[in-house]
Structure formats: C-alpha cells, structure tokens
Design a protein around this motif. Structure first.
Motif, PDB file in Angstrom:
ATOM      1  N   ASP A  30       0.810  -1.223   0.000  1.00 50.36           N
ATOM      2  CA  ASP A  30       0.000   0.000   0.000  1.00 50.36           C
ATOM      3  C   ASP A  30       0.842   1.271   0.000  1.00 50.36           C
ATOM      4  O   ASP A  30       0.321   2.348   0.261  1.00 50.36           O
ATOM      5  N   ALA A  31       2.092   1.169  -0.291  1.00 47.62           N
ATOM      6  CA  ALA A  31       2.976   2.333  -0.239  1.00 47.62           C
ATOM      7  C   ALA A  31       2.735   3.257  -1.434  1.00 47.62           C
ATOM      8  O   ALA A  31       2.318   2.822  -2.507  1.00 47.62           O
ATOM      9  N   LYS A  32       3.005   4.543  -1.228  1.00 50.45           N
ATOM     10  CA  LYS A  32       2.917   5.501  -2.332  1.00 50.45           C
ATOM     11  C   LYS A  32       4.060   5.230  -3.303  1.00 50.45           C
ATOM     12  O   LYS A  32       5.166   4.913  -2.882  1.00 50.45           O
ATOM     13  N   PRO A  33       3.804   5.379  -4.594  1.00 51.29           N
ATOM     14  CA  PRO A  33       4.873   5.158  -5.574  1.00 51.29           C
ATOM     15  C   PRO A  33       6.011   6.171  -5.396  1.00 51.29           C
ATOM     16  O   PRO A  33       5.768   7.344  -5.140  1.00 51.29           O
ATOM     17  N   ILE A  34       7.206   5.700  -5.551  1.00 50.00           N
ATOM     18  CA  ILE A  34       8.389   6.553  -5.507  1.00 50.00           C
ATOM     19  C   ILE A  34       8.988   6.507  -6.913  1.00 50.00           C
ATOM     20  O   ILE A  34       9.516   5.471  -7.327  1.00 50.00           O
ATOM     21  N   PRO A  35       8.887   7.605  -7.673  1.00 47.90           N
ATOM     22  CA  PRO A  35       9.294   7.577  -9.090  1.00 47.90           C
ATOM     23  C   PRO A  35      10.722   7.069  -9.312  1.00 47.90           C
ATOM     24  O   PRO A  35      10.947   6.272 -10.216  1.00 47.90           O
ATOM     25  N   LEU A  36      11.678   7.526  -8.519  1.00 42.85           N
ATOM     26  CA  LEU A  36      13.064   7.087  -8.716  1.00 42.85           C
ATOM     27  C   LEU A  36      13.194   5.585  -8.478  1.00 42.85           C
ATOM     28  O   LEU A  36      13.856   4.883  -9.243  1.00 42.85           O
ATOM     29  N   LEU A  37      12.543   5.095  -7.435  1.00 46.45           N
ATOM     30  CA  LEU A  37      12.589   3.662  -7.147  1.00 46.45           C
ATOM     31  C   LEU A  37      11.913   2.873  -8.265  1.00 46.45           C
ATOM     32  O   LEU A  37      12.426   1.834  -8.693  1.00 46.45           O
ATOM     33  N   GLU A  38      10.783   3.365  -8.753  1.00 51.23           N
ATOM     34  CA  GLU A  38      10.092   2.678  -9.843  1.00 51.23           C
ATOM     35  C   GLU A  38      10.952   2.605 -11.094  1.00 51.23           C
ATOM     36  O   GLU A  38      11.035   1.554 -11.737  1.00 51.23           O
ATOM     37  N   ARG A  39      11.587   3.725 -11.453  1.00 51.71           N
ATOM     38  CA  ARG A  39      12.455   3.737 -12.650  1.00 51.71           C
ATOM     39  C   ARG A  39      13.635   2.791 -12.469  1.00 51.71           C
ATOM     40  O   ARG A  39      14.011   2.057 -13.391  1.00 51.71           O
ATOM     41  N   THR A  40      14.222   2.804 -11.274  1.00 50.85           N
ATOM     42  CA  THR A  40      15.376   1.938 -11.005  1.00 50.85           C
ATOM     43  C   THR A  40      14.976   0.475 -11.099  1.00 50.85           C
ATOM     44  O   THR A  40      15.672  -0.330 -11.740  1.00 50.85           O
ATOM     45  N   LEU A  41      13.870   0.114 -10.475  1.00 44.95           N
ATOM     46  CA  LEU A  41      13.424  -1.276 -10.521  1.00 44.95           C
ATOM     47  C   LEU A  41      13.021  -1.690 -11.935  1.00 44.95           C
ATOM     48  O   LEU A  41      13.245  -2.832 -12.336  1.00 44.95           O
ATOM     49  N   GLU A  42      12.441  -0.763 -12.691  1.00 44.64           N
ATOM     50  CA  GLU A  42      12.095  -1.072 -14.080  1.00 44.64           C
ATOM     51  C   GLU A  42      13.358  -1.334 -14.906  1.00 44.64           C
ATOM     52  O   GLU A  42      13.410  -2.278 -15.695  1.00 44.64           O
ATOM     53  N   LYS A  43      14.372  -0.511 -14.722  1.00 48.18           N
ATOM     54  CA  LYS A  43      15.626  -0.719 -15.457  1.00 48.18           C
ATOM     55  C   LYS A  43      16.281  -2.038 -15.048  1.00 48.18           C
ATOM     56  O   LYS A  43      16.809  -2.766 -15.895  1.00 48.18           O
ATOM     57  N   LEU A  44      16.251  -2.365 -13.749  1.00 47.84           N
ATOM     58  CA  LEU A  44      16.793  -3.650 -13.309  1.00 47.84           C
ATOM     59  C   LEU A  44      15.972  -4.807 -13.879  1.00 47.84           C
ATOM     60  O   LEU A  44      16.529  -5.848 -14.236  1.00 47.84           O
ATOM     61  N   GLY A  45      14.667  -4.607 -13.963  1.00 41.84           N
ATOM     62  CA  GLY A  45      13.824  -5.641 -14.566  1.00 41.84           C
ATOM     63  C   GLY A  45      14.145  -5.838 -16.033  1.00 41.84           C
ATOM     64  O   GLY A  45      14.195  -6.975 -16.520  1.00 41.84           O
ATOM     65  N   ASN A  46      14.380  -4.760 -16.749  1.00 42.27           N
ATOM     66  CA  ASN A  46      14.753  -4.867 -18.165  1.00 42.27           C
ATOM     67  C   ASN A  46      16.099  -5.549 -18.334  1.00 42.27           C
ATOM     68  O   ASN A  46      16.344  -6.218 -19.336  1.00 42.27           O
ATOM     69  N   ALA A  47      16.972  -5.377 -17.354  1.00 44.60           N
ATOM     70  CA  ALA A  47      18.306  -5.979 -17.421  1.00 44.60           C
ATOM     71  C   ALA A  47      18.357  -7.346 -16.749  1.00 44.60           C
ATOM     72  O   ALA A  47      19.434  -7.920 -16.615  1.00 44.60           O
ATOM     73  N   SER A  48      17.215  -7.890 -16.365  1.00 39.07           N
ATOM     74  CA  SER A  48      17.207  -9.113 -15.550  1.00 39.07           C
ATOM     75  C   SER A  48      17.867 -10.303 -16.253  1.00 39.07           C
ATOM     76  O   SER A  48      18.541 -11.098 -15.610  1.00 39.07           O
ATOM     77  N   TYR A  49      17.696 -10.416 -17.560  1.00 42.48           N
ATOM     78  CA  TYR A  49      18.313 -11.558 -18.243  1.00 42.48           C
ATOM     79  C   TYR A  49      19.838 -11.430 -18.237  1.00 42.48           C
ATOM     80  O   TYR A  49      20.547 -12.406 -17.992  1.00 42.48           O
ATOM     81  N   SER A  50      20.332 -10.225 -18.472  1.00 39.43           N
ATOM     82  CA  SER A  50      21.779 -10.018 -18.407  1.00 39.43           C
ATOM     83  C   SER A  50      22.299 -10.240 -16.987  1.00 39.43           C
ATOM     84  O   SER A  50      23.384 -10.802 -16.801  1.00 39.43           O
ATOM     85  N   LEU A  51      21.533  -9.810 -15.999  1.00 38.71           N
ATOM     86  CA  LEU A  51      21.918 -10.060 -14.604  1.00 38.71           C
ATOM     87  C   LEU A  51      21.967 -11.566 -14.342  1.00 38.71           C
ATOM     88  O   LEU A  51      22.899 -12.062 -13.697  1.00 38.71           O
ATOM     89  N   TYR A  52      20.975 -12.270 -14.841  1.00 45.05           N
ATOM     90  CA  TYR A  52      20.930 -13.714 -14.666  1.00 45.05           C
ATOM     91  C   TYR A  52      22.158 -14.387 -15.304  1.00 45.05           C
ATOM     92  O   TYR A  52      22.758 -15.292 -14.724  1.00 45.05           O
TER      93      TYR A  52
END
Length: 142
Positions: A30-52
C-alpha cells in the motif's frame, strides 16, 4: 567450506533472502509510488536476463577471492559484495551488449523483409525505434 555449497551452511543465507523479499512485498503493498525507485526497478527488470547470465561469474570469482582472503567468514559482507558487483556488471552487459545486439537483429530483420513490425520489450527511453523504408520482399517458392 560449508558456506560455499558443500553442507547445510547455505540454509541461513537462503532463509534471510526469502525473509527480505517477503518483507519487502508485505510492507510495500500500500505504499505511495516513488518515481526514482520505480524507474530503477524497471531498469533492473529490463536488465534481468543479463543479470541472470552474469551473476554466476561474480559469484565464482568473489567466492574464490573470499575463501583466500577471509577463509569463508563474514557472510553478510560476502553477500553485499556479490550484490554490489553483480548488479552493475549485469546492467553494463545489458546496455553495452544486449541492447545493441537486439537493435542490430531488429534492423536486419526489417531490412531482409522478415518483419514488418517488431514489438519492443525494451522501454522507449533505452532504445530508439528502427526506421527502415523498404517494401517487404516475398521469398520465392520453388
């Protein structure tokens, strides 16, 4: 030595990882969205295969060095060092290898007429659309 995979010593790090993930999920529902955190997590999600693909190399080399220097002690620090090295390495591979290869393959597919429209799993801020003004060629049927 049990800490690195040949015994019951992996139970605690695995349990702590699971607890952190569950706690994060529970406390952020139920937390309020934090734009910087959302962008960071989205970028990490996009890079997840390379991270893997790259995290295993970090674990291997840090594990070898850790055994020599710390003889398998200081596990929390060991985990933090692995995370601190694996994330930037995986993201760098995503930016410098995965994205350029993806763009090249899409461009080639469009030029060869193998694709008219290519949907992108990569966010618009990380990739410019490929523009190729060619008609689709039909492959001859023999």
């Amino acid at each position: 030595a049990a800490v690195f995979g040949d015994g019951p010593g992996l139970g605690l790090p695995r349990a702590l990882s699971a607890i952190v993930i569950v706690a994060f999920a529970v406390f952020t529902v139920d937390a309020k969205p934090i734009p910087l955190l959302e962008r960071t997590l989205e970028k990490l999600g996009n890079a997840s295969y390379s991270l893997y693909l790259t995290h295993g190399f970090v674990l291997l080399f840090v594990g070898i060095a850790w055994r020599k220097v710390f003889h398998g002690h200081y596990l929390p620090l060991y985990a933090l060092v692995n995370i601190a090295l694996a994330i930037p390495l995986g993201y760098a591979v995503h930016i410098w290898c995965e994205l350029p290869i993806t763009r090249a393959v899409r461009t080639l597919a469009l030029k060869l007429g193998l694709s008219e429209k290519v949907t992108s799993p990569v966010p618009a801020d990380e990739e410019q659309p490929v523009k190729v003004a060619r008609k689709r060629r039909r492959m001859p049927i023999f």
